[in-house]
Write an enzyme that holds these catalytic residues in place. Structure first.
Site, mmCIF file in Angstrom:
data_model
loop_
_atom_site.group_PDB
_atom_site.id
_atom_site.type_symbol
_atom_site.label_atom_id
_atom_site.label_comp_id
_atom_site.label_asym_id
_atom_site.label_seq_id
_atom_site.Cartn_x
_atom_site.Cartn_y
_atom_site.Cartn_z
ATOM 1 N N LYS A 70 33.606 18.671 6.317
ATOM 2 C CA LYS A 70 33.808 19.509 5.124
ATOM 3 C C LYS A 70 35.081 20.350 5.241
ATOM 4 O O LYS A 70 35.873 20.406 4.303
ATOM 5 C CB LYS A 70 32.604 20.442 4.898
ATOM 6 C CG LYS A 70 31.304 19.728 4.606
ATOM 7 C CD LYS A 70 30.194 20.691 4.231
ATOM 8 C CE LYS A 70 29.788 21.632 5.347
ATOM 9 N NZ LYS A 70 29.169 20.967 6.525
ATOM 10 N N ARG A 112 23.451 26.810 0.777
ATOM 11 C CA ARG A 112 22.696 26.090 1.802
ATOM 12 C C ARG A 112 21.195 26.184 1.569
ATOM 13 O O ARG A 112 20.426 25.562 2.321
ATOM 14 C CB ARG A 112 23.001 26.677 3.173
ATOM 15 C CG ARG A 112 24.104 25.965 3.950
ATOM 16 C CD ARG A 112 24.331 26.771 5.205
ATOM 17 N NE ARG A 112 24.818 26.075 6.359
ATOM 18 C CZ ARG A 112 26.099 26.019 6.705
ATOM 19 N NH1 ARG A 112 27.030 26.523 5.943
ATOM 20 N NH2 ARG A 112 26.450 25.437 7.833
ATOM 21 N N ARG A 114 34.505 18.076 19.398
ATOM 22 C CA ARG A 114 35.585 18.700 18.634
ATOM 23 C C ARG A 114 36.264 19.851 19.348
ATOM 24 O O ARG A 114 37.360 20.236 18.968
ATOM 25 C CB ARG A 114 35.154 19.058 17.216
ATOM 26 C CG ARG A 114 34.190 20.205 17.038
ATOM 27 C CD ARG A 114 33.841 20.344 15.532
ATOM 28 N NE ARG A 114 32.763 21.277 15.297
ATOM 29 C CZ ARG A 114 32.181 21.476 14.115
ATOM 30 N NH1 ARG A 114 32.569 20.775 13.071
ATOM 31 N NH2 ARG A 114 31.228 22.347 13.965
ATOM 32 N N ARG A 126 33.358 26.800 19.568
ATOM 33 C CA ARG A 126 32.383 27.560 18.786
ATOM 34 C C ARG A 126 31.114 27.803 19.594
ATOM 35 O O ARG A 126 30.622 26.901 20.268
ATOM 36 C CB ARG A 126 32.041 26.801 17.492
ATOM 37 C CG ARG A 126 33.037 27.040 16.390
ATOM 38 C CD ARG A 126 32.759 26.200 15.172
ATOM 39 N NE ARG A 126 31.385 26.314 14.672
ATOM 40 C CZ ARG A 126 31.019 25.892 13.467
ATOM 41 N NH1 ARG A 126 31.911 25.359 12.653
ATOM 42 N NH2 ARG A 126 29.757 25.999 13.081
ATOM 43 N N ARG A 157 20.801 22.951 13.961
ATOM 44 C CA ARG A 157 21.572 23.006 12.710
ATOM 45 C C ARG A 157 21.336 21.755 11.866
ATOM 46 O O ARG A 157 21.278 21.824 10.628
ATOM 47 C CB ARG A 157 23.063 23.190 13.024
ATOM 48 C CG ARG A 157 23.370 24.617 13.519
ATOM 49 C CD ARG A 157 24.679 24.713 14.284
ATOM 50 N NE ARG A 157 25.837 24.282 13.530
ATOM 51 C CZ ARG A 157 26.961 23.841 14.088
ATOM 52 N NH1 ARG A 157 27.085 23.739 15.406
ATOM 53 N NH2 ARG A 157 27.960 23.491 13.336
HETATM 54 P P1 AMP Z 1 29.455 26.415 9.270
HETATM 55 O O1 AMP Z 1 30.786 26.843 9.798
HETATM 56 O O2 AMP Z 1 29.452 26.164 7.795
HETATM 57 O O3 AMP Z 1 28.855 25.277 10.054
HETATM 58 O O4 AMP Z 1 28.468 27.663 9.477
HETATM 59 C C1 AMP Z 1 28.202 28.171 10.774
HETATM 60 C C2 AMP Z 1 26.953 29.052 10.755
HETATM 61 O O5 AMP Z 1 27.167 30.163 9.855
HETATM 62 C C3 AMP Z 1 25.695 28.376 10.226
HETATM 63 O O6 AMP Z 1 25.020 27.642 11.234
HETATM 64 C C4 AMP Z 1 24.893 29.579 9.751
HETATM 65 O O7 AMP Z 1 24.322 30.282 10.846
HETATM 66 C C5 AMP Z 1 25.974 30.472 9.152
HETATM 67 N N1 AMP Z 1 26.193 30.160 7.714
HETATM 68 C C6 AMP Z 1 27.313 29.646 7.145
HETATM 69 N N2 AMP Z 1 27.168 29.492 5.821
HETATM 70 C C7 AMP Z 1 25.905 29.907 5.542
HETATM 71 C C8 AMP Z 1 25.123 29.969 4.356
HETATM 72 N N3 AMP Z 1 25.616 29.551 3.171
HETATM 73 N N4 AMP Z 1 23.858 30.455 4.459
HETATM 74 C C9 AMP Z 1 23.348 30.883 5.626
HETATM 75 N N5 AMP Z 1 24.021 30.835 6.784
HETATM 76 C C10 AMP Z 1 25.287 30.347 6.755
#
Ligand code: AMP
Length: 186
Positions: A16, A91, A130, A134, A145
């Site tokens: 993404k 989400r 990757r 993180r 996740r």
């Molecule tokens: P991402 O970088 O999109 O994979 O997000 C990393 C982490 O941030 C996720 O595993 C969640 O803990 C938190 N997070 C990101 N976006 C959301 C969202 N829309 N709702 C809830 N938690 C989020």
């Protein structure tokens, strides 16, 4: 001018962020990544960051009201007028409903939803290789996740009905970029 209002959906590791960057360059609209914004909040030690840090390390979702507030503030900014790419939001169903209300309040045109589809074994391979450092890219957290995506986020796709376009997310980043561009007609 018509707005380009996009939601990029797909499991962790689907690409993404990478595909959002291509769209930013091509269309000239901002990427709104709730994950990036939350990581910035954690790094800055803000209240939101302190609340989110442990939750993110576990691979759980940050509470809806926290992310909805972040997106509300961001979408109100002027650079979102021609359009935006939401990356990692919504989400949950609650987030999708809140987004509908917010876009209605702001008088925005309807969104289109691009879903990047990648099988789970490939996602695990991609994320573990990757090397972005993180805190949530270890195997146990990635499993968590992926489960959260399956249970809470994948069902949200149906919320968008005919606005959804599904893209095969297997292949080179350029191949996927071209598929996304073709689907968006840009
Ligand atoms: P991402 O970088 O999109 O994979 O997000 C990393 C982490 O941030 C996720 O595993 C969640 O803990 C938190 N997070 C990101 N976006 C959301 C969202 N829309 N709702 C809830 N938690 C989020």
């Amino acid at each position: 001018m018509a707005e380009t209002n996009l939601i990029l959906m797909g499991p962790p590791g689907a690409g993404k962020g990478t595909q959002a960057e291509f769209i930013v360059e091509r269309v000239g609209i901002p990427q709104i990544s709730t994950g990036d914004m939350l990581r910035e909040a954690v790094a800055s030690g803000s209240d939101v960051g302190q609340r989110a840090s442990e939750i993110m390390k576990r691979g759980d979702l940050v509470p809806d009201e926290v992310v909805i507030e972040i997106v509300r503030d961001r979408l109100r900014r002027d650079d979102c007028r021609p359009g935006f790419i939401l990356d990692g939001f919504p989400r949950t169903r609650e987030q999708a409903v809140a987004l509908d209300a917010l876009l209605g309040e702001l008088g925005r045109e309807p969104v289109r939803v691009v879903v990047l589809e990648v099988p789970e074994d490939e996602l695990m391979r991609r994320i573990l290789s990757r090397g972005e450092g993180r805190a949530d890219d270890n195997e146990a957290t990635v499993r968590k996740r992926l489960g959260v995506y399956r249970d809470s986020t994948a069902p949200v796709i149906d919320h968008y009905g005919q606005a959804v376009v599904r893209i095969d997310g297997l292949g080179s980043v350029e191949q996927i970029r071209d598929r996304v561009a073709a689907a968006l007609g840009s």
